[in-house]
Design a protein around this motif. Structure first.
Motif, PDB file in Angstrom:
ATOM      1  N   PHE A 214       0.925  -1.051   0.142  1.00 43.85           N
ATOM      2  CA  PHE A 214      -0.020  -0.207  -0.012  1.00 43.85           C
ATOM      3  C   PHE A 214       0.881   1.443  -0.070  1.00 43.85           C
ATOM      4  O   PHE A 214       2.046   1.157   0.586  1.00 43.85           O
ATOM      5  CB  PHE A 214      -0.859   0.186   1.177  1.00 43.85           C
ATOM      6  CG  PHE A 214      -1.782  -1.070   1.564  1.00 43.85           C
ATOM      7  CD1 PHE A 214      -2.217  -1.895   0.422  1.00 43.85           C
ATOM      8  CD2 PHE A 214      -2.357  -1.513   2.716  1.00 43.85           C
ATOM      9  CE1 PHE A 214      -3.128  -2.946   0.464  1.00 43.85           C
ATOM     10  CE2 PHE A 214      -3.262  -2.462   2.996  1.00 43.85           C
ATOM     11  CZ  PHE A 214      -3.558  -3.109   1.665  1.00 43.85           C
TER      12      PHE A 214
ATOM     13  N   ASP B  21      -6.042   5.774   1.510  1.00 46.74           N
ATOM     14  CA  ASP B  21      -5.788   4.474   1.427  1.00 46.74           C
ATOM     15  C   ASP B  21      -4.334   4.103   1.668  1.00 46.74           C
ATOM     16  O   ASP B  21      -3.741   3.328   0.876  1.00 46.74           O
ATOM     17  CB  ASP B  21      -6.151   4.007  -0.012  1.00 46.74           C
ATOM     18  CG  ASP B  21      -7.879   4.126  -0.301  1.00 46.74           C
ATOM     19  OD1 ASP B  21      -8.530   4.212   0.889  1.00 46.74           O
ATOM     20  OD2 ASP B  21      -8.167   4.489  -1.477  1.00 46.74           O
TER      21      ASP B  21
ATOM     22  N   ARG C  88     -10.988   2.003  10.321  1.00 48.99           N
ATOM     23  CA  ARG C  88     -10.613   2.241   9.113  1.00 48.99           C
ATOM     24  C   ARG C  88     -10.001   1.003   8.292  1.00 48.99           C
ATOM     25  O   ARG C  88     -10.203   0.915   7.175  1.00 48.99           O
ATOM     26  CB  ARG C  88      -9.331   3.387   8.915  1.00 48.99           C
ATOM     27  CG  ARG C  88      -9.897   4.579   9.399  1.00 48.99           C
ATOM     28  CD  ARG C  88      -8.616   5.873   9.289  1.00 48.99           C
ATOM     29  NE  ARG C  88      -9.608   7.238   9.474  1.00 48.99           N
ATOM     30  CZ  ARG C  88      -8.508   8.297   9.492  1.00 48.99           C
ATOM     31  NH1 ARG C  88      -7.511   8.078   9.405  1.00 48.99           N
ATOM     32  NH2 ARG C  88      -9.223   9.343   9.614  1.00 48.99           N
TER      33      ARG C  88
ATOM     34  N   PHE D  88     -11.823  -0.437   4.899  1.00 49.60           N
ATOM     35  CA  PHE D  88     -10.834  -0.398   3.732  1.00 49.60           C
ATOM     36  C   PHE D  88     -10.826  -1.963   3.135  1.00 49.60           C
ATOM     37  O   PHE D  88     -10.953  -2.168   1.789  1.00 49.60           O
ATOM     38  CB  PHE D  88      -9.383  -0.081   4.196  1.00 49.60           C
ATOM     39  CG  PHE D  88      -8.202   0.003   3.062  1.00 49.60           C
ATOM     40  CD1 PHE D  88      -8.309   0.780   2.213  1.00 49.60           C
ATOM     41  CD2 PHE D  88      -7.404  -1.103   2.773  1.00 49.60           C
ATOM     42  CE1 PHE D  88      -7.455   0.575   0.944  1.00 49.60           C
ATOM     43  CE2 PHE D  88      -6.628  -1.083   2.094  1.00 49.60           C
ATOM     44  CZ  PHE D  88      -6.506  -0.360   1.009  1.00 49.60           C
TER      45      PHE D  88
ATOM     46  N   TYR E 165     -12.328  -3.342  -0.555  1.00 47.24           N
ATOM     47  CA  TYR E 165     -11.432  -3.605  -1.577  1.00 47.24           C
ATOM     48  C   TYR E 165     -10.914  -5.047  -1.769  1.00 47.24           C
ATOM     49  O   TYR E 165     -10.494  -5.506  -2.641  1.00 47.24           O
ATOM     50  CB  TYR E 165     -10.164  -2.573  -1.636  1.00 47.24           C
ATOM     51  CG  TYR E 165     -10.135  -1.326  -1.844  1.00 47.24           C
ATOM     52  CD1 TYR E 165     -10.459  -0.809  -3.360  1.00 47.24           C
ATOM     53  CD2 TYR E 165      -9.973  -0.450  -1.046  1.00 47.24           C
ATOM     54  CE1 TYR E 165     -10.673   0.577  -3.412  1.00 47.24           C
ATOM     55  CE2 TYR E 165     -10.207   1.006  -1.237  1.00 47.24           C
ATOM     56  CZ  TYR E 165     -10.600   1.455  -2.291  1.00 47.24           C
ATOM     57  OH  TYR E 165     -10.816   2.879  -2.827  1.00 47.24           O
TER      58      TYR E 165
END
Ligand SMILES: Cc1cc2nc3c(=O)[nH]c(=O)nc-3n(C[C@H](O)[C@H](O)[C@H](O)COP(=O)(O)OP(=O)(O)OC[C@H]3O[C@@H](n4cnc5c(N)ncnc54)[C@H](O)[C@@H]3O)c2cc1C
Length: 450
Positions: free
Chosen positions: A237, A243, A253, A257, A261
């Protein structure tokens, strides 16, 4: 007098393999390792615990006689399993040739196998928990200063080889004393490891013969199988911004996330939140330096000379291949160290630069291009060509399966081939006839002595 005492700093993958090979040639080898003996202490690696081992690395393991032993611990991976956002899985072979695959190998197990083998040689002495601090070279003497704090010890071998990884103390020492030019460039992405545990019956929850990828454009997750039925998952990442690892600072969070995804991955990774907050973020960078050697008596090898980003699965393979090239030059120059060391640095540097560049290309390919229709069509065409023509090798195959072809040639030819095939695959007008494509490819190949 022929120089024959060698100090190798760093008993990781490259240093230990090199120690074995030099011992087989009759050198007196002292292998210095900063960390405790990993066979006795459990070391939190903080980095990928399995690695993709392919032909270049296997060739090096074969050279010292442990290829078959290592292969027994590997899981073959025949291609990429692409996991799309709609929950579909699409398998893409690494090669059109049935016999070609890469291997998932446990990093720790491989290093331990190398250490076990090294210990069978009387002319290798291994010292753990002994960091190398600095290297000093004068007209008639090279000194390796070991230790930290109050404890220090000085060795005076004929030759010093720095295989102490990306953060190399040997390289840093030469940078200060011999104006070695070093460049480091870090990606804006980092990585973190998660785990997919084995299934209830101890089996694999996903196809074990694939390298799994969840490409999401600006970031991705990959997973490689382990012999115990688990997968090591690596999340790549951005470090900062939306993100990113910086943004993902609370359970809420991270959960939101992953649900957005990687919803399909969550059931396989029941402990992902725990892993996410427990495991560190690793840095991803390319380190390039020149020259790799000083005075024909000190030389860098492996990540110490050329650390690369992991997206071609070639860092270890390239480090192992260093040993093959060094070995060839040692024989060619009859063990004349200064000639071998200078020839090695000159010959190998363009190939290390080439694989560094290719690894950066693959970063974009893996997280994004693999889902584009033009790219998918090009991969299918490459498979067809490899199935039907012995003398065609895709760029991926040139790098991964053609160990006789230098990385620099694989890069130059591979990129030209890619450009030609992508043009054909994105041009809707043109029908693709394999013989015609091969004729066009032959023109490109004529520039290279293959
Ligand atoms: C996330 C990730 C995934 C990867 N995946 C792959 C892959 O799939 N395939 C692949 O081919 N490569 C992969 N790599 C790259 C691979 O890990 C490295 O290229 C490889 O480990 C290099 O081997 P090395 O022996 O040069 O360095 P290292 O493995 O780093 O070994 C260096 C050794 O030196 C020791 N040391 C350090 N400092 C000192 C000191 N001062 N004195 C004495 N000893 C010291 C260290 O403790 C260590 O044992 C990956 C890397 C990362 C980060």
């Amino acid at each position: 007098m022929k120089k024959n005492t060698v100090v190798i700093c760093g008993a990781g993958l490259c240093g230990t393999l090199l120690a074995i090979r030099l011992a087989q040639k009759g050198c007196q080898v002292t292998l210095i390792e900063k960390r405790p003996d990993m066979r006795k202490a459990s070391i939190a690696a903080g980095r990928s615990i399995n690695l993709a081992l392919s032909n270049r690395g296997l060739r090096a393991l074969d050279l010292v006689g442990i290829k078959e032993e290592v292969l027994k611990t590997c899981i073959p991976m025949k291609g990429r399993m692409i996991h799309t956002t709609d929950g579909m899985q699409r398998f893409s072979h690494y090669s059109g040739r049935e016999q070609h695959h890469i291997n998932s190998v446990p990093r720790g197990g491989l290093n331990m196998t190398l250490l076990d083998k090294a210990e069978t040689y009387e002319n290798i002495k291994i010292y753990f928990e002994t960091p190398c601090k600095t290297i000093e070279l004068s007209d008639d003497c090279v000194q390796v200063v070991l230790g930290d704090g109050a404890f220090t010890k000085v060795l005076t071998p004929d030759v010093v080889i720095g295989t102490d990884g990306a953060g190399s103390a040997v390289r840093k020492s030469l940078e200060v004393t011999h104006q070695l030019a070093v460049s480091q460039s870090f990606l804006s992405h980092g990585y973190k490891e998660l785990t997919i545990p084995p299934g209830p019956d101890g089996g694999f929850l996903l196809d074990q013969h694939a390298l799994h990828i969840w490409p999401r454009g600006k970031f991705m997750v990959i997973a490689l199988p382990n012999p115990d039925g688990s997968f090591t998952v690596t999340a790549f990442f951005p470090n900062e911004g939306p993100d990113s690892f910086a943004f993902l600072d609370s359970e809420e969070r991270v959960t939101a996330f992953f649900e957005q995804y990687f919803a399909e991955l969550i059931p396989y990774c029941p402990d992902y939140l725990n892993d996410f907050f427990k495991n560190p973020v690793g840095r991803l960078g390319t380190i390039s330096c020149a020259p790799w050697q000083v005075g024909g008596r000190i030389v860098l090898m492996g990540d110490a000379a050329h650390a690369i980003v992991p997206f071609y699965g070639q860092g270890m393979n390239a480090s192992f291949e260093d040993v093959v090239v060094f070995d060839e030059l040692y024989d060619k120059h009859n063990g004349d160290w200064s000639t071998v060391i200078e020839a090695f640095s000159q010959k190998r540097k363009p190939d290390a630069d080439a694989i560094a560049a290719l690894a950066l290309d693959n970063f974009h390919e893996m997280q994004d291009h693999v889902i584009h229709p033009g790219f998918v069509k090009k991969r299918q065409l490459e498979m067809q060509l490899e199935k039907n023509y012995d003398d065609y090798h895709s760029k991926y195959s040139l790098v991964t399966f053609c160990e006789q072809i230098p990385y620099s040639v694989a890069k130059a030819l591979g990129r030209k081939q890619d450009q030609l095939l992508l043009e054909l695959c994105t041009n809707e007008e043109e029908s693709i006839e394999l013989d015609t494509v091969m004729k066009k490819l032959a023109v490109l190949k004529a520039d290279y002595l293959l």
